[in-house]
Design a protein around this motif. Structure first.
Motif, PDB file in Angstrom:
ATOM      1  N   ILE A   1       0.796  -1.214   0.214  1.00 49.55           N
ATOM      2  CA  ILE A   1       0.019   0.175  -0.083  1.00 49.55           C
ATOM      3  C   ILE A   1       1.035   1.267  -0.212  1.00 49.55           C
ATOM      4  CG2 ILE A   1      -1.825   1.369   1.126  1.00 49.55           C
ATOM      5  CD1 ILE A   1      -2.500  -1.551   2.838  1.00 49.55           C
ATOM      6  N   SER A   2       0.585   2.096  -0.919  1.00 48.65           N
ATOM      7  CA  SER A   2       1.353   3.397  -0.863  1.00 48.65           C
ATOM      8  C   SER A   2       1.142   4.196   0.381  1.00 48.65           C
ATOM      9  CB  SER A   2       0.886   4.212  -1.961  1.00 48.65           C
ATOM     10  OG  SER A   2       1.669   5.373  -2.029  1.00 48.65           O
ATOM     11  N   TRP A   3       2.182   4.680   0.804  1.00 50.72           N
ATOM     12  CA  TRP A   3       2.245   5.357   2.216  1.00 50.72           C
ATOM     13  C   TRP A   3       2.686   6.931   2.276  1.00 50.72           C
ATOM     14  CZ3 TRP A   3       6.292   4.892   6.827  1.00 50.72           C
ATOM     15  CH2 TRP A   3       5.547   5.559   7.744  1.00 50.72           C
ATOM     16  N   ILE A   4       3.948   6.954   1.571  1.00 57.17           N
ATOM     17  CA  ILE A   4       4.423   8.519   1.289  1.00 57.17           C
ATOM     18  C   ILE A   4       4.777   8.567  -0.200  1.00 57.17           C
ATOM     19  CG2 ILE A   4       5.993  10.182   1.936  1.00 57.17           C
ATOM     20  CD1 ILE A   4       6.392   8.777   4.620  1.00 57.17           C
ATOM     21  N   PRO A   5       3.700   8.875  -1.144  1.00 55.47           N
ATOM     22  CA  PRO A   5       4.054   8.745  -2.508  1.00 55.47           C
ATOM     23  C   PRO A   5       5.060   9.848  -2.872  1.00 55.47           C
ATOM     24  CG  PRO A   5       1.581   9.175  -2.121  1.00 55.47           C
ATOM     25  CD  PRO A   5       2.377   9.428  -0.707  1.00 55.47           C
ATOM     26  N   ALA A   6       5.382  10.941  -2.380  1.00 53.28           N
ATOM     27  CA  ALA A   6       6.398  11.730  -2.813  1.00 53.28           C
ATOM     28  C   ALA A   6       7.746  11.054  -2.757  1.00 53.28           C
ATOM     29  CB  ALA A   6       6.149  13.097  -2.015  1.00 53.28           C
ATOM     30  N   LEU A   7       7.942  10.339  -1.580  1.00 52.88           N
ATOM     31  CA  LEU A   7       9.396   9.634  -1.721  1.00 52.88           C
ATOM     32  C   LEU A   7       9.126   8.041  -1.869  1.00 52.88           C
ATOM     33  CD1 LEU A   7      10.298  10.890   2.151  1.00 52.88           C
ATOM     34  CD2 LEU A   7      10.996  11.745  -0.035  1.00 52.88           C
ATOM     35  N   ASP A   8       8.039   7.829  -2.627  1.00 55.09           N
ATOM     36  CA  ASP A   8       7.891   6.314  -2.996  1.00 55.09           C
ATOM     37  C   ASP A   8       7.964   5.412  -1.598  1.00 55.09           C
ATOM     38  OD1 ASP A   8       7.146   4.308  -4.895  1.00 55.09           O
ATOM     39  OD2 ASP A   8       9.081   3.908  -5.447  1.00 55.09           O
ATOM     40  N   ILE A   9       7.642   5.859  -0.772  1.00 57.96           N
ATOM     41  CA  ILE A   9       7.765   4.786   0.588  1.00 57.96           C
ATOM     42  C   ILE A   9       6.295   4.102   0.638  1.00 57.96           C
ATOM     43  CG2 ILE A   9       8.191   4.622   2.957  1.00 57.96           C
ATOM     44  CD1 ILE A   9       9.719   7.015   2.820  1.00 57.96           C
ATOM     45  N   ARG A  10       6.512   2.880   0.660  1.00 58.60           N
ATOM     46  CA  ARG A  10       5.108   1.981   0.611  1.00 58.60           C
ATOM     47  C   ARG A  10       5.038   1.133   1.936  1.00 58.60           C
ATOM     48  NH1 ARG A  10       3.160   2.405  -4.247  1.00 58.60           N
ATOM     49  NH2 ARG A  10       1.757   0.705  -3.881  1.00 58.60           N
ATOM     50  N   ILE A  11       3.696   0.899   2.720  1.00 57.88           N
ATOM     51  CA  ILE A  11       3.511  -0.270   3.483  1.00 57.88           C
ATOM     52  C   ILE A  11       3.616  -1.520   2.944  1.00 57.88           C
ATOM     53  CG2 ILE A  11       2.136  -1.046   5.332  1.00 57.88           C
ATOM     54  CD1 ILE A  11       0.923   1.699   5.664  1.00 57.88           C
ATOM     55  N   HIS A  12       4.692  -1.972   2.904  1.00 61.03           N
ATOM     56  CA  HIS A  12       4.957  -3.060   1.892  1.00 61.03           C
ATOM     57  C   HIS A  12       5.499  -4.409   3.050  1.00 61.03           C
ATOM     58  CE1 HIS A  12       6.883  -5.083  -1.880  1.00 61.03           C
ATOM     59  NE2 HIS A  12       5.931  -6.072  -1.193  1.00 61.03           N
ATOM     60  N   PHE A  13       4.682  -5.491   3.229  1.00 64.53           N
ATOM     61  CA  PHE A  13       4.935  -6.559   3.740  1.00 64.53           C
ATOM     62  C   PHE A  13       4.817  -7.889   2.948  1.00 64.53           C
ATOM     63  CE2 PHE A  13       2.607  -3.928   6.979  1.00 64.53           C
ATOM     64  CZ  PHE A  13       3.382  -3.884   7.985  1.00 64.53           C
ATOM     65  N   GLY A  14       5.737  -8.931   3.590  1.00 59.36           N
ATOM     66  CA  GLY A  14       5.887  -9.958   2.596  1.00 59.36           C
ATOM     67  C   GLY A  14       6.816 -11.056   3.411  1.00 59.36           C
ATOM     68  N   ILE A  15       6.578 -12.013   3.088  1.00 54.58           N
ATOM     69  CA  ILE A  15       7.652 -13.369   3.581  1.00 54.58           C
ATOM     70  C   ILE A  15       8.099 -14.321   2.526  1.00 54.58           C
ATOM     71  CG2 ILE A  15       7.058 -13.156   6.053  1.00 54.58           C
ATOM     72  CD1 ILE A  15       5.275 -15.723   5.430  1.00 54.58           C
ATOM     73  N   ASP A  16       9.267 -14.810   2.708  1.00 55.41           N
ATOM     74  CA  ASP A  16       9.896 -15.675   1.983  1.00 55.41           C
ATOM     75  C   ASP A  16      10.525 -16.667   2.992  1.00 55.41           C
ATOM     76  OD1 ASP A  16      12.180 -14.495   2.575  1.00 55.41           O
ATOM     77  OD2 ASP A  16      12.961 -14.030   0.620  1.00 55.41           O
ATOM     78  N   GLY A  17      11.232 -17.654   2.205  1.00 59.26           N
ATOM     79  CA  GLY A  17      11.999 -18.836   3.136  1.00 59.26           C
ATOM     80  C   GLY A  17      13.039 -18.232   4.023  1.00 59.26           C
ATOM     81  N   VAL A  18      13.422 -17.032   3.728  1.00 60.00           N
ATOM     82  CA  VAL A  18      14.597 -16.393   4.672  1.00 60.00           C
ATOM     83  C   VAL A  18      13.876 -15.690   5.860  1.00 60.00           C
ATOM     84  CG1 VAL A  18      16.138 -14.457   4.726  1.00 60.00           C
ATOM     85  CG2 VAL A  18      16.223 -16.043   2.774  1.00 60.00           C
ATOM     86  N   SER A  19      12.813 -15.163   5.774  1.00 55.55           N
ATOM     87  CA  SER A  19      12.126 -14.205   6.920  1.00 55.55           C
ATOM     88  C   SER A  19      11.313 -15.360   7.509  1.00 55.55           C
ATOM     89  CB  SER A  19      11.387 -13.235   6.387  1.00 55.55           C
ATOM     90  OG  SER A  19      10.612 -13.408   5.283  1.00 55.55           O
ATOM     91  N   LEU A  20      10.599 -16.183   7.111  1.00 56.30           N
ATOM     92  CA  LEU A  20       9.538 -17.153   7.710  1.00 56.30           C
ATOM     93  C   LEU A  20      10.147 -17.953   8.957  1.00 56.30           C
ATOM     94  CD1 LEU A  20       6.870 -17.857   7.749  1.00 56.30           C
ATOM     95  CD2 LEU A  20       7.265 -20.097   6.273  1.00 56.30           C
ATOM     96  N   PRO A  21      11.184 -18.469   8.971  1.00 53.11           N
ATOM     97  CA  PRO A  21      11.807 -19.051  10.220  1.00 53.11           C
ATOM     98  C   PRO A  21      11.946 -18.216  11.185  1.00 53.11           C
ATOM     99  CG  PRO A  21      12.824 -19.878   8.149  1.00 53.11           C
ATOM    100  CD  PRO A  21      12.331 -18.943   7.736  1.00 53.11           C
ATOM    101  N   LEU A  22      12.528 -16.676  10.937  1.00 57.12           N
ATOM    102  CA  LEU A  22      13.024 -16.063  12.116  1.00 57.12           C
ATOM    103  C   LEU A  22      11.498 -15.352  12.404  1.00 57.12           C
ATOM    104  CD1 LEU A  22      15.792 -14.060  10.308  1.00 57.12           C
ATOM    105  CD2 LEU A  22      16.003 -15.560  12.293  1.00 57.12           C
ATOM    106  N   LEU A  23      10.242 -15.031  11.879  1.00 58.27           N
ATOM    107  CA  LEU A  23       9.035 -14.701  11.985  1.00 58.27           C
ATOM    108  C   LEU A  23       8.467 -15.586  13.128  1.00 58.27           C
ATOM    109  CD1 LEU A  23       7.388 -12.356  11.129  1.00 58.27           C
ATOM    110  CD2 LEU A  23       5.937 -14.048   9.866  1.00 58.27           C
ATOM    111  N   VAL A  24       8.901 -17.023  12.838  1.00 54.11           N
ATOM    112  CA  VAL A  24       8.209 -18.045  13.779  1.00 54.11           C
ATOM    113  C   VAL A  24       9.066 -18.060  15.249  1.00 54.11           C
ATOM    114  CG1 VAL A  24       7.968 -20.437  14.100  1.00 54.11           C
ATOM    115  CG2 VAL A  24       7.168 -19.533  11.868  1.00 54.11           C
ATOM    116  N   LEU A  25      10.479 -17.897  15.068  1.00 53.68           N
ATOM    117  CA  LEU A  25      11.193 -17.920  16.100  1.00 53.68           C
ATOM    118  C   LEU A  25      10.692 -16.640  17.226  1.00 53.68           C
ATOM    119  CD1 LEU A  25      13.718 -19.054  17.704  1.00 53.68           C
ATOM    120  CD2 LEU A  25      15.039 -17.425  16.182  1.00 53.68           C
ATOM    121  N   SER A  26      10.581 -15.708  16.502  1.00 53.19           N
ATOM    122  CA  SER A  26      10.327 -14.345  17.403  1.00 53.19           C
ATOM    123  C   SER A  26       9.004 -14.702  18.167  1.00 53.19           C
ATOM    124  CB  SER A  26      10.063 -13.231  16.437  1.00 53.19           C
ATOM    125  OG  SER A  26      11.383 -12.895  15.616  1.00 53.19           O
TER     126      SER A  26
END
Length: 520
Positions: A72-97
């Protein structure tokens, strides 16, 4: 799936705010304090359930693809977005946390550290969880920085208000080191975002540094790496860690070692390696050299603390052991190979499980004996936990041998793969130099075995030359709530050791996607 990941990140924030309400929606207990502690356990438990649902809904046939995405676009002027997502790198650390935070909240329901109100404690714990989960879930550089910084304030107050002796100085040292590192890191992130034309981490990783000049990559890696190295912590930027661990309450030490240290190494894999590969290639030998020094330094510091008459603190010893263990993670990253980076990610998760268990055990030992001084422990416990608390002593030995990298337990695979990666580093890196680093790492494993077995001998088995000064009649063995909080960590340590493919099957395709130009 996107809404599920967003809920995982947002729910702890809502729970943190609710904990501060006059009548928090926690389960009824014997009083307001017990109610808010149960509220913390309930919220973290719900987050863990949502995380497990996320794992079940994850497409394990495509772990390299970004899944459960929200953009989702958050600050269009700076192209900063609310961007979430997971893959095989982040999923194990998400579960561990999610797992470690729930176990800490559950443990605190029965053994909250002495300090101010339970409301503040639970609110900070949930805020800390929100920050750590967001760090592993966001895919925008600016959001990553905000989440990275978000954890500093709650951890500072957990140490400063609920910690032990020396907590004020330790908390200030923690916040100053990490804030200074973060200021430098922000400059590097801004440089990448401005020069690359976007702050989107997926787009930048897909370009693989094509839009960034060599000079830009060098400056960015130096700046970002400095901030990440402080949080990791890398020698010689580690000096805040022993004080913070020694002063922190038990749950603070568990989360600091099990989750917060992983944020630094995750940043290397998620940002530095794929976004600025040329810069990483230039600095990789220096990173590997510092990692190897950290492995040896941490082990020698632990040996010095473990010897008789040194007045070594057991919590401090485990903190220094983390410097050595995270050195293996950095060494794996520095090889810039699939093997080494997979080893680094595996060692990250293994360290969180094993060291989290060790800090739980040491905290419980302090509750029973009133000290974590090794010389005093030998006297207070009669230097024979096997006889006085057989189940507790057996679990302490299990955690110690897992930490030293015994084959068949989680600690073995990450360190072995990191050393294997150093044996044959990426093209263009000096193989003779990395062979030296590999040899230093191998020596570090021997030193690690030495100090951990020395601790086991003194605390669990006894030393004929040490005479107890005041031995209590009995020491309570593992209690029910301790069994509930510690068993998942022990079970996962065994499962990861016997079935490493479960974790490597997630990380390897994702690592190959992040390092497309590497053949091994």
């Amino acid at each position: 799936m996107g809404l599920l990941l967003a809920a995982v990140v947002v729910l702890p924030l809502l729970g943190s705010a609710a904990a501060l309400l006059p009548a928090p929606p926690g389960l009824k207990g014997s009083g307001p304090e017990q109610a808010v502690l149960r509220h913390g356990a309930t919220v973290t438990g719900a987050v863990l359930v949502l995380t497990v649902l996320l794992v079940l809904g994850f497409d394990h046939d495509q772990p390299a693809a970004v899944q459960a995405e929200t953009d989702i676009s958050w600050i269009p002027a700076l192209d900063i977005r609310i961007h979430f997502g997971i893959d095989g790198v982040s999923l194990p650390l998400l579960v561990l946390s999610a797992l470690l935070t729930f176990l800490c909240a559950l443990y605190s329901c029965f053994k909250m550290p002495p300090g101010p109100s339970a409301k503040g404690f639970v609110a900070l714990l949930l805020l800390l969880e929100a920050g750590t989960l967001a760090t592993f879930a966001v895919l925008d550089l600016m959001l990553f920085f905000l989440a990275f910084e978000m954890v500093l304030i709650p951890m500072y107050f957990l140490i400063a208000r609920w910690g032990g002796a020396g907590r004020a100085g330790a908390a200030w040292k923690f916040i100053l080191y990490t804030l200074l590192g973060s200021v430098v890191m922000l400059l590097g992130l801004l440089l990448i975002g401005i020069e690359g034309g976007t702050f989107d981490m997926v787009a930048l990783a897909s370009d693989n540094g094509a839009g960034l000049s060599h000079t830009t990559q060098l400056i960015a890696v130096l700046a970002i790496g400095a901030g990440l190295a402080v949080k990791t912590p890398m020698w010689p930027l580690h000096s805040w860690l022993p004080d913070a661990h020694t002063a922190a309450p038990t749950v603070g030490s568990v989360l600091l070692a099990g989750v917060l240290l992983k944020m630094g190494t995750y940043g290397f894999v998620r940002i530095a390696l794929p976004v600025a590969p040329e810069g990483m290639h230039t600095f990789a030998p220096y990173l590997a050299a510092l990692a190897a020094v950290g492995i040896i330094y941490g082990s020698l510091a632990c040996l010095a603390l473990a010897r008789r008459g040194a007045k070594g603190d057991l919590k401090r010893l485990i903190a220094y052991s983390s410097v050595g263990h995270m050195g293996f993670v950095l060494l794996g990253v520095a090889t810039m190979t699939h093997t080494g980076v997979n080893g680094a990610l595996f060692a990250n998760v293994a360290h969180g499980l094993i060291t989290g268990l060790l800090f739980f055990l040491v905290g419980a030992l302090k509750d029973r004996t009133g000290t974590t001084d090794l010389d005093q422990l030998a006297g207070a416990t009669g230097a024979a936990l096997y006889a006085r608390m057989p189940r507790f002593g057996g679990l302490l030995v299990f955690a110690a041998v897992a930490s030293l990298g015994l084959p068949g337990l989680a600690g073995f695979w990450g360190e072995m793969l990191a050393l294997l990666g150093a044996f044959d580093p990426a093209d263009g890196l000096s193989r003779p130099a990395f062979l030296v680093f590999m040899a230093l790492g191998a020596v570090g494993t021997l030193l690690t075995a030495g100090y951990l077995l020395l601790v086991v001998r003194r605390v669990c088995m006894g030393d004929p030359e040490e005479r107890p000064e005041a031995v209590p009649v009995t020491l309570p063995d593992i209690r029910g709530y301790e069994f509930a909080a510690w068993t998942p960590l022990a079970v996962l340590t065994v499962l990861a050791g016997l079935w490493p493919a479960a974790l490597l099957g997630l990380t390897d395709p994702a690592v190959q996607n992040l390092l497309p130009g590497v053949s091994r």
